[in-house]
Scaffold this active site. Sequence first.
Site, PDB file in Angstrom:
ATOM      1  N   LYS A  49      32.945   6.562  34.312  1.00  0.00           N
ATOM      2  CA  LYS A  49      32.794   5.792  33.379  1.00  0.00           C
ATOM      3  C   LYS A  49      33.041   4.389  33.912  1.00  0.00           C
ATOM      4  CE  LYS A  49      31.788   5.865  29.920  1.00  0.00           C
ATOM      5  NZ  LYS A  49      30.695   5.848  29.237  1.00  0.00           N
ATOM      6  N   SER A 100      22.419  12.782  29.386  1.00  0.00           N
ATOM      7  CA  SER A 100      21.496  12.727  28.146  1.00  0.00           C
ATOM      8  C   SER A 100      21.397  14.119  27.609  1.00  0.00           C
ATOM      9  CB  SER A 100      20.339  11.953  28.374  1.00  0.00           C
ATOM     10  OG  SER A 100      20.659  10.507  28.533  1.00  0.00           O
ATOM     11  N   ASP A 139       9.306   8.773  16.874  1.00  0.00           N
ATOM     12  CA  ASP A 139       9.318   8.086  18.236  1.00  0.00           C
ATOM     13  C   ASP A 139       7.862   7.162  18.041  1.00  0.00           C
ATOM     14  OD1 ASP A 139      10.362   8.768  21.297  1.00  0.00           O
ATOM     15  OD2 ASP A 139       8.620   7.580  20.964  1.00  0.00           O
ATOM     16  N   VAL A 153      24.084   8.074  19.790  1.00  0.00           N
ATOM     17  CA  VAL A 153      24.263   8.277  20.904  1.00  0.00           C
ATOM     18  C   VAL A 153      24.103   7.249  21.998  1.00  0.00           C
ATOM     19  CG1 VAL A 153      23.514   9.909  22.916  1.00  0.00           C
ATOM     20  CG2 VAL A 153      23.522  10.774  20.519  1.00  0.00           C
ATOM     21  N   GLU A 197      22.885   4.384  35.267  1.00  0.00           N
ATOM     22  CA  GLU A 197      21.888   4.619  34.207  1.00  0.00           C
ATOM     23  C   GLU A 197      20.580   3.822  34.363  1.00  0.00           C
ATOM     24  OE1 GLU A 197      24.871   1.250  33.012  1.00  0.00           O
ATOM     25  OE2 GLU A 197      25.029   2.931  33.784  1.00  0.00           O
ATOM     26  N   VAL A 257      17.615   6.368  21.063  1.00  0.00           N
ATOM     27  CA  VAL A 257      16.918   5.509  21.677  1.00  0.00           C
ATOM     28  C   VAL A 257      17.286   4.871  22.845  1.00  0.00           C
ATOM     29  CG1 VAL A 257      15.706   5.070  19.365  1.00  0.00           C
ATOM     30  CG2 VAL A 257      17.523   3.661  20.080  1.00  0.00           C
ATOM     31  N   VAL A 276      31.270   7.870  19.451  1.00  0.00           N
ATOM     32  CA  VAL A 276      31.847   8.181  20.670  1.00  0.00           C
ATOM     33  C   VAL A 276      31.289   7.716  21.828  1.00  0.00           C
ATOM     34  CG1 VAL A 276      33.173   9.764  22.101  1.00  0.00           C
ATOM     35  CG2 VAL A 276      33.366   9.937  19.642  1.00  0.00           C
ATOM     36  N   TYR A 305      28.571   4.486  36.097  1.00  0.00           N
ATOM     37  CA  TYR A 305      27.870   4.218  34.728  1.00  0.00           C
ATOM     38  C   TYR A 305      28.660   2.790  34.563  1.00  0.00           C
ATOM     39  CZ  TYR A 305      25.749   8.706  33.671  1.00  0.00           C
ATOM     40  OH  TYR A 305      25.144   9.817  33.767  1.00  0.00           O
ATOM     41  N   ASN A 315      31.698   8.197  25.210  1.00  0.00           N
ATOM     42  CA  ASN A 315      31.727   9.135  26.326  1.00  0.00           C
ATOM     43  C   ASN A 315      31.621  10.491  25.693  1.00  0.00           C
ATOM     44  OD1 ASN A 315      34.243   8.776  25.289  1.00  0.00           O
ATOM     45  ND2 ASN A 315      34.989   9.527  27.238  1.00  0.00           N
ATOM     46  N   MET A 316      30.547  10.811  24.920  1.00  0.00           N
ATOM     47  CA  MET A 316      30.378  12.128  24.318  1.00  0.00           C
ATOM     48  C   MET A 316      30.609  13.172  25.294  1.00  0.00           C
ATOM     49  SD  MET A 316      27.561  11.292  21.601  1.00  0.00           S
ATOM     50  CE  MET A 316      27.425  13.271  21.128  1.00  0.00           C
ATOM     51  N   HIS A 344      26.724   0.456  32.017  1.00  0.00           N
ATOM     52  CA  HIS A 344      26.260   0.021  30.510  1.00  0.00           C
ATOM     53  C   HIS A 344      26.570  -1.631  30.248  1.00  0.00           C
ATOM     54  CE1 HIS A 344      25.125   3.958  29.862  1.00  0.00           C
ATOM     55  NE2 HIS A 344      26.198   4.372  30.174  1.00  0.00           N
ATOM     56  N   ARG A 373      35.938  13.765  33.093  1.00  0.00           N
ATOM     57  CA  ARG A 373      35.132  14.010  34.108  1.00  0.00           C
ATOM     58  C   ARG A 373      35.554  13.441  35.625  1.00  0.00           C
ATOM     59  NH1 ARG A 373      29.759  11.603  31.112  1.00  0.00           N
ATOM     60  NH2 ARG A 373      31.413  10.256  30.274  1.00  0.00           N
ATOM     61  N   ASP A 379      26.775   3.527  24.083  1.00  0.00           N
ATOM     62  CA  ASP A 379      26.953   2.810  25.212  1.00  0.00           C
ATOM     63  C   ASP A 379      26.132   1.567  25.503  1.00  0.00           C
ATOM     64  OD1 ASP A 379      28.951   4.550  26.413  1.00  0.00           O
ATOM     65  OD2 ASP A 379      27.583   6.080  27.086  1.00  0.00           O
TER      66      ASP A 379
END
Length: 371
Positions: free
Chosen positions: A75, A134, A198, A267, A118, A239, A298, A94, A300-301, A96, A15, A270
Amino acid sequence: MLVGVPKEIKVQEFRVGLVPAAVRELVHHGHEVWVETGVGLGIGASDADYQAAGATIAPDADTVWARAQLIVKVKEPQAVERQRLRADQILFTYLHLAPDLAQTQDLMASGATCIAYETVTSPNGGLPLLAPMSEVAGRLSVLAGAQALQRHAGGSGVLLGGVPGVAPAQVVILGGGVVGMHAAAMALGLGAQVTVIDRNLEVLRRLWTQFGHGLRTAYATRDAIEQHAAQADLLIGGVLVPGAAAPKLITRQTVSQMRAGSVIVDVAIDQGGCAETSHPTTHDAPTFVVDGVVHYCVANMPGAVPRTSAFALGHATLPFVLALADHGLQALRDDPHLRQGLNVHRGRLTHPGVAQALDRAYLDPLAALSL
């Protein structure tokens, strides 16, 4: 302002922080944009495309980092990149930070102003710069899970949608937010039997209304998570606690009770992951197995589909990039939603979730900006 866009150096990350159309907008606003040569090759954009948009092509990353006042990335900066940061620079990407003490310490030591995509908010309470990725990650999580379920990949050999006379796979999704909604849409579209768990009943009502009786919902209790995980062929963890470490909803014991060959796609990796057995992986080596359960973690999907991801992210970030380029730090003082993205400034942690996760002192961002 001079805006710099270096190539991403994280493993299998293609990216780019600014697409050519965004460069053109910045140049139109009177700013100078330097991009590292080859920065857009992963999304099909050549140096000539960037030059046509008004960018200057830098021969290497060192040149970009040395000249730029505002660095725009995708990233989190890797160790070698963090050493290039200066106190007079703004970093917009990002981050994280909650599960990453080493990065946090380096960013604090640099003295730079570090804004995390984020944690930027919107007037309706959403996360506008996290949402596009997302959406991508939610859809990819089902595709990655479907592949990991194949026998040659270590899975149980189950086809998500089944065939006539053979039941479809059981897909369980933790979290009904943006990731969960898009994962549900993809999984239902492929014919799987889908349950979303949820703790927010309004979220469950919205999803049930959106998808109808084909979607099952469950209120999030420990019992519900354990029972549904034990029956899942594919368990997707989506989540999120903005800025903070992801809650560990899938315990090691829960994993041990899952069927051999089932798959977890975490997911939330991160932010540290929502399974106790998770640890970050890369596109080069995306999975590992714990207690017979395949884990796909992963970090960085969306990097797997860089063209889609870069344009989706760029549309969301451009107004904020323009504000920072036009007004510098004043943009953070003027916009409370952009200010929520401020994680580090002049050696101080300025996001409460990050500070709490790392057990470090927190300084209100407005107070920090007055230093």
